[in-house]
Design a protein around this motif. Structure first.
Motif, PDB file in Angstrom:
ATOM      1  N   THR A 114       0.831  -1.205   0.000  1.00 31.71           N
ATOM      2  CA  THR A 114       0.000   0.000   0.000  1.00 31.71           C
ATOM      3  C   THR A 114       0.865   1.254   0.000  1.00 31.71           C
ATOM      4  O   THR A 114       0.575   2.221  -0.719  1.00 31.71           O
ATOM      5  CB  THR A 114      -0.927   0.001   1.229  1.00 31.71           C
ATOM      6  N   THR A 118       1.918   3.960  -3.561  1.00 32.58           N
ATOM      7  CA  THR A 118       1.422   5.332  -3.467  1.00 32.58           C
ATOM      8  C   THR A 118       2.220   6.204  -4.431  1.00 32.58           C
ATOM      9  O   THR A 118       3.457   6.214  -4.374  1.00 32.58           O
ATOM     10  CB  THR A 118       1.581   5.871  -2.035  1.00 32.58           C
ATOM     11  N   ILE A 163       0.494   6.864   4.266  1.00 32.32           N
ATOM     12  CA  ILE A 163       0.253   7.106   2.840  1.00 32.32           C
ATOM     13  C   ILE A 163       0.518   8.571   2.492  1.00 32.32           C
ATOM     14  O   ILE A 163       1.016   8.878   1.401  1.00 32.32           O
ATOM     15  CB  ILE A 163      -1.192   6.705   2.471  1.00 32.32           C
ATOM     16  N   GLN A 164       0.219   9.463   3.429  1.00 31.21           N
ATOM     17  CA  GLN A 164       0.488  10.884   3.200  1.00 31.21           C
ATOM     18  C   GLN A 164       1.940  11.246   3.516  1.00 31.21           C
ATOM     19  O   GLN A 164       2.552  12.051   2.808  1.00 31.21           O
ATOM     20  CB  GLN A 164      -0.459  11.732   4.045  1.00 31.21           C
ATOM     21  N   LYS A 167       4.703  10.987   0.873  1.00 26.27           N
ATOM     22  CA  LYS A 167       4.752  12.043  -0.150  1.00 26.27           C
ATOM     23  C   LYS A 167       5.547  13.266   0.311  1.00 26.27           C
ATOM     24  O   LYS A 167       5.660  14.235  -0.430  1.00 26.27           O
ATOM     25  CB  LYS A 167       3.335  12.479  -0.515  1.00 26.27           C
ATOM     26  N   ARG A 337      -0.961  -1.357  -8.356  1.00 22.98           N
ATOM     27  CA  ARG A 337      -1.674  -1.540  -7.096  1.00 22.98           C
ATOM     28  C   ARG A 337      -2.890  -2.441  -7.297  1.00 22.98           C
ATOM     29  O   ARG A 337      -3.137  -3.361  -6.504  1.00 22.98           O
ATOM     30  CB  ARG A 337      -2.100  -0.167  -6.561  1.00 22.98           C
TER      31      ARG A 337
END
Length: 398
Positions: A114, A118, A163-164, A167, A337
């Protein structure tokens, strides 16, 4: 290590929008009740800081996050600046992140998959190293090969944060990240956010409805909202000094976060208490507008960051590194994904494989059969017309 000091400033922000959900009929007619949700909100947060937005239900916490992320639908007045640059939707999407309260992850993927799939600007070995680092920072290394549908609520929340974080956002908004978590996991999540903020130089803005006393040391800043008005915003430790100076000291052995939250909440148990608490909150709001300017920008870590930046020769305005992954890279990550979620021998993967390989073709076969039936009916002779009527029509048109 913090490379540059990113500063998010909100100056005199007003926001009007929908104050009631409304029925389906009201939404169709456009008769939903609207009103002022945020009233003259000003706040400052620096990179590496954690700011908690506190308030009871309906105070405007979620609306504030939507305004910062440019998701709010309705007129907005005031300034939202990131390093003196107006915060646009494009700028937020490129340099900031938003962790919503409800986030659905693809079943069948592991935690590591996961994070790896991303879309980011890095790839290959660098991305694998980044995934391992984020999992370690969020205490997810032990469940790296665990599927998303098998995670506990705390692990699931930490994964959505990861997940954030993968980045590298300079501002990260979190809507109730500790909702429905037990005290131990609440402490774990907030402490992890605090450590990640300092390590990555990210400013964390999170909403909380019932803050516990053990998270107090992890919050550099706090913002109290009551029906859209600001009761206090500024350094968490300076908060005690401010309320003590205006005649509201926190009693000993009390949770200061909860004590001042109750002080900023309208008491609806009776009409007399409602009027009294409403009048007191109005006075607190007006008093902070007059005397709270020095507290709004004060914070220990902000001063430390400013000293570091001056020592490194950085000016007041640091250029933002604008950029995002290309469309091809994003499309490839999404494809991989979905492929990894489908080609999996685990329960969720087998289910997805069945749906794609059997159920989807069955649907197409049903549609094709229906289409063929319609074509046959259209080309078949109309037996409802009588021979006498057909002959009369031929004579008439001949």
């Amino acid at each position: 290590m913090i490379v540059g000091d990113y500063v998010l400033d909100l100056c005199n922000v007003f926001y009007s929008g929908q104050v009631e959900s409304g029925s389906c009929f009201q939404r169709m007619l456009g008769n939903i009740k609207t009103g002022i949700i945020l009233k003259d909100v000003s706040m400052t947060v620096h990179s590496g800081e954690v700011l908690a937005v506190l308030g009871s239900k309906g105070s405007g916490k979620k609306a504030l996050l939507d305004v910062i992320s440019r998701r709010a639908r309705g007129p907005i007045r005031g300034q939202i600046l990131l390093n003196n640059q107006p915060m646009s939707l494009c700028l937020f999407q490129q340099r900031c992140g938003y962790v919503t309260h409800k986030c659905d992850l693809i079943p069948g993927l592991t935690v590591a998959q996961t994070l790896y799939y991303t879309p980011t600007k890095i790839s290959g070995y660098l991305k694998k190293s980044k995934v391992k680092q984020v999992m370690a920072d969020l205490a997810l290394s032990q469940v790296a090969n665990k599927c998303t549908e098998d995670l506990t609520l705390s692990e699931y929340r930490r994964l959505t944060i990861g997940i954030q974080l993968i980045k590298d956002p300079v501002i990260l908004l979190l809507d109730e990240p500790t909702w429905d978590l037990d005290p131990l996991n609440t402490y774990l999540v907030v402490s992890i956010l605090s450590n990640a903020a300092k390590k990555y130089g990210t400013a964390m803005i999170l909403t909380m409805e019932k803050p516990r006393s053990d998270v107090f040391p992890f919050l550099e800043r706090v913002l109290y909202l009551c029906l859209g008005d600001v009761v206090y915003t500024g350094g968490t430790r300076q908060m005690l000094e401010y309320f003590n100076a205006i005649g509201f000291p926190c009693p000993q052995l009390e949770n200061p976060l909860m004590y001042y939250l109750c002080l900023s909440t309208v008491d609806r148990r009776s009409r007399e208490r409602f009027m009294e608490s409403n009048h007191q909150i109005s006075q607190l709001v007006e008093k902070f507008k007059i005397e709270g300017g020095a507290f709004r920008k004060s914070s220990n870590i902000a001063g430390a960051n400013s000293t570091i930046n001056h020592a490194l020769g950085h000016g007041n305005k640091i250029p933002l590194l604008i950029g995002k992954p290309s469309s091809c890279s994003t499309g490839w990550n999404i494809y991989m994904r979905l492929l990894s979620a489908t080609v999996s021998f685990k329960k969720a993967g087998i289910k997805q494989t069945f749906l794609r390989l059997f159920l989807v073709p069955l649907c197409f076969l049903s549609l094709w059969t229906f289409y063929r039936e319609m074509q046959i009916r259209r080309t078949a002779p109309d037996i409802t017309r009588s021979p006498r009527r057909d002959s009369m029509e031929e004579l008439y048109f001949s």
